[in-house]
Design a protein around this motif. Structure first.
Motif, PDB file in Angstrom:
ATOM      1  N   THR A 418       0.231  -0.756  17.327  1.00 43.51           N
ATOM      2  CA  THR A 418      -0.506  -2.229  18.479  1.00 43.51           C
ATOM      3  C   THR A 418      -0.541  -3.249  17.947  1.00 43.51           C
ATOM      4  O   THR A 418      -0.386  -4.037  18.635  1.00 43.51           O
ATOM      5  N   LEU A 419      -0.266  -3.830  16.383  1.00 45.30           N
ATOM      6  CA  LEU A 419      -0.439  -5.199  16.382  1.00 45.30           C
ATOM      7  C   LEU A 419       1.003  -5.907  16.991  1.00 45.30           C
ATOM      8  O   LEU A 419       1.876  -5.657  16.989  1.00 45.30           O
ATOM      9  N   THR A 420       0.994  -6.727  16.864  1.00 45.26           N
ATOM     10  CA  THR A 420       1.836  -8.216  16.744  1.00 45.26           C
ATOM     11  C   THR A 420       2.653  -8.186  16.546  1.00 45.26           C
ATOM     12  O   THR A 420       2.444  -7.978  15.005  1.00 45.26           O
ATOM     13  N   PRO A 421       3.983  -8.750  16.566  1.00 46.65           N
ATOM     14  CA  PRO A 421       5.143  -8.855  15.508  1.00 46.65           C
ATOM     15  C   PRO A 421       4.163 -10.282  14.405  1.00 46.65           C
ATOM     16  O   PRO A 421       4.533 -10.042  12.805  1.00 46.65           O
ATOM     17  N   ASP A 422       3.652 -10.973  15.172  1.00 46.17           N
ATOM     18  CA  ASP A 422       3.085 -12.012  13.765  1.00 46.17           C
ATOM     19  C   ASP A 422       1.617 -11.037  13.153  1.00 46.17           C
ATOM     20  O   ASP A 422       1.776 -12.125  12.207  1.00 46.17           O
ATOM     21  N   GLN A 423       1.343 -10.266  13.560  1.00 42.66           N
ATOM     22  CA  GLN A 423       0.123  -9.363  12.350  1.00 42.66           C
ATOM     23  C   GLN A 423       0.865  -8.348  11.246  1.00 42.66           C
ATOM     24  O   GLN A 423       0.105  -8.002  10.463  1.00 42.66           O
ATOM     25  N   LYS A 424       1.953  -7.920  12.279  1.00 38.72           N
ATOM     26  CA  LYS A 424       2.125  -7.043  11.290  1.00 38.72           C
ATOM     27  C   LYS A 424       2.790  -7.095   9.894  1.00 38.72           C
ATOM     28  O   LYS A 424       2.763  -6.215   8.497  1.00 38.72           O
ATOM     29  N   PRO A 425       3.409  -8.656   9.621  1.00 38.88           N
ATOM     30  CA  PRO A 425       3.588  -8.307   8.034  1.00 38.88           C
ATOM     31  C   PRO A 425       2.240  -8.907   7.507  1.00 38.88           C
ATOM     32  O   PRO A 425       2.147  -8.626   6.499  1.00 38.88           O
ATOM     33  N   ARG A 426       0.838  -8.906   7.807  1.00 44.27           N
ATOM     34  CA  ARG A 426       0.100  -8.865   6.660  1.00 44.27           C
ATOM     35  C   ARG A 426      -0.431  -7.370   6.798  1.00 44.27           C
ATOM     36  O   ARG A 426      -1.706  -7.489   5.517  1.00 44.27           O
ATOM     37  N   VAL A 427       0.202  -6.904   6.987  1.00 45.57           N
ATOM     38  CA  VAL A 427      -0.551  -5.858   6.409  1.00 45.57           C
ATOM     39  C   VAL A 427       0.810  -5.422   5.231  1.00 45.57           C
ATOM     40  O   VAL A 427       1.908  -5.044   5.468  1.00 45.57           O
ATOM     41  N   LEU A 428       0.611  -5.350   3.842  1.00 47.49           N
ATOM     42  CA  LEU A 428       1.239  -5.675   2.310  1.00 47.49           C
ATOM     43  C   LEU A 428       1.998  -4.603   2.156  1.00 47.49           C
ATOM     44  O   LEU A 428       2.995  -4.448   1.063  1.00 47.49           O
ATOM     45  N   GLY A 429       1.297  -3.211   2.231  1.00 50.15           N
ATOM     46  CA  GLY A 429       2.116  -1.842   1.869  1.00 50.15           C
ATOM     47  C   GLY A 429       0.342  -1.170   1.804  1.00 50.15           C
ATOM     48  O   GLY A 429      -0.278  -0.434   2.650  1.00 50.15           O
ATOM     49  N   GLY A 430       0.536   0.064   0.130  1.00 52.12           N
ATOM     50  CA  GLY A 430      -0.497   0.870  -0.015  1.00 52.12           C
ATOM     51  C   GLY A 430      -0.148   1.454  -1.050  1.00 52.12           C
ATOM     52  O   GLY A 430       0.304   0.627  -1.725  1.00 52.12           O
ATOM     53  N   GLU A 431      -1.510   1.388  -1.178  1.00 48.74           N
ATOM     54  CA  GLU A 431      -1.889   2.938  -2.907  1.00 48.74           C
ATOM     55  C   GLU A 431      -2.219   3.833  -2.426  1.00 48.74           C
ATOM     56  O   GLU A 431      -3.122   4.116  -2.147  1.00 48.74           O
ATOM     57  N   ALA A 432      -1.330   4.576  -3.503  1.00 46.67           N
ATOM     58  CA  ALA A 432      -2.292   5.989  -4.057  1.00 46.67           C
ATOM     59  C   ALA A 432      -3.504   5.771  -4.676  1.00 46.67           C
ATOM     60  O   ALA A 432      -2.854   4.515  -5.567  1.00 46.67           O
ATOM     61  N   THR A 433      -4.918   6.589  -4.566  1.00 52.01           N
ATOM     62  CA  THR A 433      -5.521   6.800  -5.693  1.00 52.01           C
ATOM     63  C   THR A 433      -5.875   7.886  -6.319  1.00 52.01           C
ATOM     64  O   THR A 433      -6.002   8.098  -5.905  1.00 52.01           O
ATOM     65  N   MET A 434      -5.901   7.262  -7.649  1.00 51.60           N
ATOM     66  CA  MET A 434      -6.851   8.099  -8.653  1.00 51.60           C
ATOM     67  C   MET A 434      -7.525   8.059  -9.377  1.00 51.60           C
ATOM     68  O   MET A 434      -8.145   7.724 -10.174  1.00 51.60           O
ATOM     69  N   TRP A 435      -8.483   8.785  -8.290  1.00 52.77           N
ATOM     70  CA  TRP A 435     -10.199   8.808  -8.743  1.00 52.77           C
ATOM     71  C   TRP A 435     -10.478  10.102  -9.600  1.00 52.77           C
ATOM     72  O   TRP A 435      -9.297  11.271  -9.893  1.00 52.77           O
TER      73      TRP A 435
END
Length: 551
Positions: A418-435
């Motif tokens: 539901t983020l606006t078109p201006d807000q969505k680019p702030r989501v850079l991606g993701g990371e898998a985490t191997m604890w």
């Protein structure tokens, strides 16, 4: 015998080719755009590859790795001849990439495969690295020999931050394991290695300014600064940034073994939180962060900030007096003060701070990047607040969830949708985490792979790529191919079963192992306490997180 072998190949192989012709290319991650043609490009002893345009040592090294992997897969010795043979594979690089790899650098490439020639073009070496991996994944066996299907591919990533966290804080992870997992990351186009060095259990990196950190806190196992530089260079050769993490103010018990004055508890041996009220704390951290910021060239520096037990502060009379004098209402507000000071120290070293969810406050500077372990809602809150963010919730590969569960988690799903078109680019991606709470060097590969390839696809491929059946079909293929890079995920179970049973062929154990899975989520940690020296040699350590037989 030759006729029988040819008949066998003709019977077996077309099923694989048919899947490739009728559906998606059998690669992970799927490209942004591909057009499949008719025919195949054969790979034999006459294979030749040439570099054109911009040249640098990294491209030469990439070609050597490419030929090494191709030789491993085909059994054709191409290391020398492919450079001397007339080239039918041309790699054209337009220009250089940044001297220090940057977030958002162009990773695009164009790969055109005909029956006679291959053309790989890219704006910079990073795009070349991505295109070479796609070609390697397309290699298959056909009745005519090893080949790659005719296709034209235009590809680029959906998200600029596609990472894997390896936790060297709970347990020291040997360099050989780090390197082979960097090789796996290159294979599936991940581009951020998030390296976490310290936790309550240990401090595993050399500090020349504060040597008691590793001398007292590592049990003798730590990375020298020369080894760290070696890994940074190794990663850069593969188009991977290295982002260090030093979690603070909590998860820091190992720091206090050498420097007890940093502790907030009245008994440093029982403390796990840095004292945020002493100026000496910030003097120490200014020097330490300065040393580490100089060691790691990446623009981003992770300062942790998660899971802080503020009761340690609220139970210390001296800290309580500080809070009253400065009108700080509770421990959470005190952490806000600490985080603000750390952010200024990091920024003073010309780095951008990354922190876990807890770092986000209404007045958090907008350049701070939030890594969300709490979920997409927290990630969306960060974006609405004006901060960029990276999703890890849903990508905790140590929790033994299925590839499908990870695959269907999207950084722009749930509230983030539901983020606006201006807000969505702030989501850079993701990371898998191997604890590494309950993971060792021995079984780490089968905890990371092949499921992390499904996460890599979620972060690279277009959002509409969501066919779980197709994902599993291609995951089985990439799992096999990752073995050519030296990853051991397909070997570990049998080796551990042989040791547990004392038999060279423990068939009954293999039958059982094929249909069981290790406990999910945190079930196992709830049953017993694990330390750095707890043996991880049981059946639930040996079997992979997901049973292909039982699925």
């Amino acid at each position: 015998m030759g006729l029988l072998l040819l008949a066998f190949c003709a019977f077996v192989v077309p099923g694989n080719l048919g899947a490739q012709e009728k559906g998606s290319l059998l690669v992970m991650p799927l490209p942004a755009l591909d057009v499949q043609g008719e025919g195949e490009f054969l790979i034999d002893g006459h294979f030749g590859i040439s570099l054109k345009g911009y040249r640098e040592p990294r491209l030469e090294q990439a070609r050597h790795r490419f030929l090494d992997t191709l030789s491993q897969e085909t059994g054709i010795p191409l290391w020398r001849q492919a450079i001397l043979n007339p080239p039918h594979f041309i790699v054209q690089t337009a220009g250089p990439s940044a001297a220090v790899q940057q977030l958002g650098e162009d990773e695009s490439y164009h790969l055109e495969i005909s029956t006679t020639d291959v053309q790989l073009t890219a704006p910079n070496p990073i795009g070349v690295l991505r295109g070479l991996q796609t070609f390697l994944q397309l290699v298959t066996i056909t009745p005519r020999g090893f080949s790659v299907p005719v296709a034209t591919i235009d590809d680029k990533p959906r998200f600029p931050w596609r990472g894997l966290l390896i936790d060297s804080g709970h347990r020291f992870v040997h360099i050989s394991a780090i390197k082979r997992n960097l090789d796996g990351m290159e294979a599936v186009k991940l581009n951020v290695f998030h390296w976490r060095f310290a936790d309550n259990q240990g401090f595993h990196i050399e500090s020349k300014k504060f040597p008691l950190l590793q001398e007292k806190g590592s049990s003798g196992f730590y990375y020298s600064q020369d080894v760290v530089r070696e890994i940074i260079a190794y990663a850069r050769d593969r188009g991977i940034r290295v982002v260090p993490e030093f979690d603070m103010p909590c998860h820091t018990a190992s720091w206090f073994l050498g420097y007890p004055d940093l502790a907030s508890g009245q008994d440093p041996s029982r403390s796990s939180a840095i004292d945020p009220t002493r100026e000496s704390t910030y003097k120490f951290l200014t020097e330490f962060i300065g040393e580490m910021a100089a060691l790691f060239p990446d623009s981003y520096f992770h300062a942790g900030g998660d899971e802080c037990d503020v009761k340690e502060w609220e139970g210390n009379p001296r800290i309580q007096g500080f809070m009253r004098a400065h009108v700080i209402k509770d421990g959470a507000a005190l952490q806000v003060l600490f985080t603000a000071r750390i952010q200024k120290i990091v920024a003073g070293r010309k780095k951008i701070m990354v922190g876990w969810d807890e770092v986000l406050q209404p007045d958090t500077p907008k350049d701070v990047v939030i890594q969300s372990w709490r979920g997409p809602n927290s990630l969306a809150d960060a974006a609405r607040n004006g901060n960029r963010g990276v999703l890890s919730s849903g990508y905790y590969i140590d929790l033994n969830q299925s590839a499908a569960e990870h695959y269907m988690v999207d950084p722009l799903g749930d509230s983030a949708a539901t983020l606006t078109p201006d807000q969505k680019p702030r989501v850079l991606g993701g990371e898998a985490t191997m604890w590494t709470d309950i993971v060792s060097d021995e079984n780490m590969d089968n905890r990371i792979w092949p499921r992390t390839a499904a996460i890599a696809e979620r972060l690279w491929s277009p959002q509409q790529v969501q066919d779980v059946d197709s994902m599993y079909q291609r995951l089985a293929i990439i799992s096999q191919k990752l073995g050519y890079y030296g990853l051991r995920h397909r070997l570990i179970t049998d080796e551990m079963l042989e040791r547990m049973s004392g038999e060279l062929d423990p068939t009954p154990w293999k039958v059982l192992a094929a249909v069981v899975q290790p406990p999910r989520l945190y079930e196992r940690q709830e049953l017993r306490t694990f330390t750095d020296f707890t043996p991880l040699n049981r059946l639930d350590d040996a079997v992979p997180p997901e049973s292909d037989t039982a699925r």
